[in-house]
Design a protein around this motif. Sequence first.
Motif, PDB file in Angstrom:
ATOM      1  N   ALA A  46       0.829  -1.209   0.000  1.00  0.00           N
ATOM      2  CA  ALA A  46       0.000   0.000   0.000  1.00  0.00           C
ATOM      3  C   ALA A  46       0.863   1.259   0.000  1.00  0.00           C
ATOM      4  O   ALA A  46       0.581   2.229  -0.738  1.00  0.00           O
ATOM      5  N   TYR A  47       1.918   1.260   0.810  1.00  0.00           N
ATOM      6  CA  TYR A  47       2.781   2.449   0.895  1.00  0.00           C
ATOM      7  C   TYR A  47       3.524   2.677  -0.412  1.00  0.00           C
ATOM      8  O   TYR A  47       3.637   3.815  -0.890  1.00  0.00           O
ATOM      9  N   ALA A  49       2.569   1.763  -3.369  1.00  0.00           N
ATOM     10  CA  ALA A  49       1.620   2.171  -4.404  1.00  0.00           C
ATOM     11  C   ALA A  49       1.285   3.652  -4.320  1.00  0.00           C
ATOM     12  O   ALA A  49       0.973   4.285  -5.343  1.00  0.00           O
ATOM     13  N   THR A  50       1.363   4.240  -3.127  1.00  0.00           N
ATOM     14  CA  THR A  50       0.946   5.634  -2.940  1.00  0.00           C
ATOM     15  C   THR A  50       2.122   6.611  -2.832  1.00  0.00           C
ATOM     16  O   THR A  50       1.910   7.800  -2.597  1.00  0.00           O
ATOM     17  N   HIS A  51       3.343   6.116  -3.008  1.00  0.00           N
ATOM     18  CA  HIS A  51       4.523   6.993  -2.941  1.00  0.00           C
ATOM     19  C   HIS A  51       5.370   6.756  -4.191  1.00  0.00           C
ATOM     20  O   HIS A  51       6.273   5.911  -4.218  1.00  0.00           O
ATOM     21  N   LYS A  52       5.060   7.502  -5.226  1.00  0.00           N
ATOM     22  CA  LYS A  52       5.651   7.267  -6.539  1.00  0.00           C
ATOM     23  C   LYS A  52       7.167   7.466  -6.572  1.00  0.00           C
ATOM     24  O   LYS A  52       7.846   6.886  -7.412  1.00  0.00           O
ATOM     25  N   TRP A  55       9.191   4.407  -6.583  1.00  0.00           N
ATOM     26  CA  TRP A  55       9.157   3.532  -7.765  1.00  0.00           C
ATOM     27  C   TRP A  55      10.460   3.599  -8.558  1.00  0.00           C
ATOM     28  O   TRP A  55      10.770   2.670  -9.300  1.00  0.00           O
ATOM     29  N   THR A 255       8.300  -4.158  -2.591  1.00  0.00           N
ATOM     30  CA  THR A 255       7.279  -3.839  -1.584  1.00  0.00           C
ATOM     31  C   THR A 255       7.607  -4.492  -0.243  1.00  0.00           C
ATOM     32  O   THR A 255       7.316  -3.917   0.810  1.00  0.00           O
TER      33      THR A 255
END
Length: 290
Positions: A46-47, A49-52, A55, A255
């Motif tokens: 989740a973290y 996915a929400t902190h680009k 990536w 992740t």
Amino acid sequence: MSSSNFVESVQAKAQEVAKEDFDRAKILINDAARSGSYLYPLKGIAYFATHKSLWRPLLSRLGPTLALSAGVVSSMFFFTYLPQLAILVFVNGPLAVLTTVLLILNESSTIISIISKNFLLQDAILDTFDGTLVARNATDIVTEGRQIKPNGDPIARLGKVLKSPFSRFSPKALVRYVMYLPLNFIPVVGTVAFIILNGRSRGATVHDRYFQLKRYSQSQKSAWLSEHAGAYAAFGTVATLLDMIPVASILFTFTNTVGAALWAADIEAKENEMAKTTAPGLQETAKKAE
């Protein structure tokens, strides 16, 4: 001693050992449940996915690692599925179709992990772990291992590495993995035990970077892991299951790293809070002593 007394003695000893193992397992399970460590791999998803900004290390290595994952998984199924199925069918019966798939996925995950983490992903995983700590405002601990720039997103702020990163793959891990392989000959239970044992080994390494930043000695690290054995085994088992998913294992490698860093950040925050709470009390005690 008569044969009947000998048998009774052996049975009593076996029951004693079984009870000790059961009690130990119960303690580990309770430790894992209280810690909530099994949730951190999911929190990592989740973290991430929400902190680009997190990536970027993955994207920089995505192409070669996806090619490696696809090549290893397809080759393992093509060359080893039927031979391993032929062996497992004798002990697992019809379930061998499933247990062989699980075994090959676990074998593939191990091979991919060894190759990628040692040759493709080491720097990217390090940046992801440190970047997550920075994102969680645990910058002070990160400065123990690398320079931190004043501006930018968490990954952009990462500077020169001052301490060598994670240790490379240990031969002991491979030996232990091979030793556990025969467990897959036990129907269902053996495969589950195989995953859990590998998860326990995996869990013991997830905070290597954190311990390095904390400047833990080997004895301090061993004591901490022993005290929280159930928590690390639970994290490692969930992370291992995610890593077994074909091709997507590359994503879960990152992740899971984020999840481990989130856990480390929470540990650090808790320790800092305890220090703030305890310090005034110690100061007051010192004043009274004077």
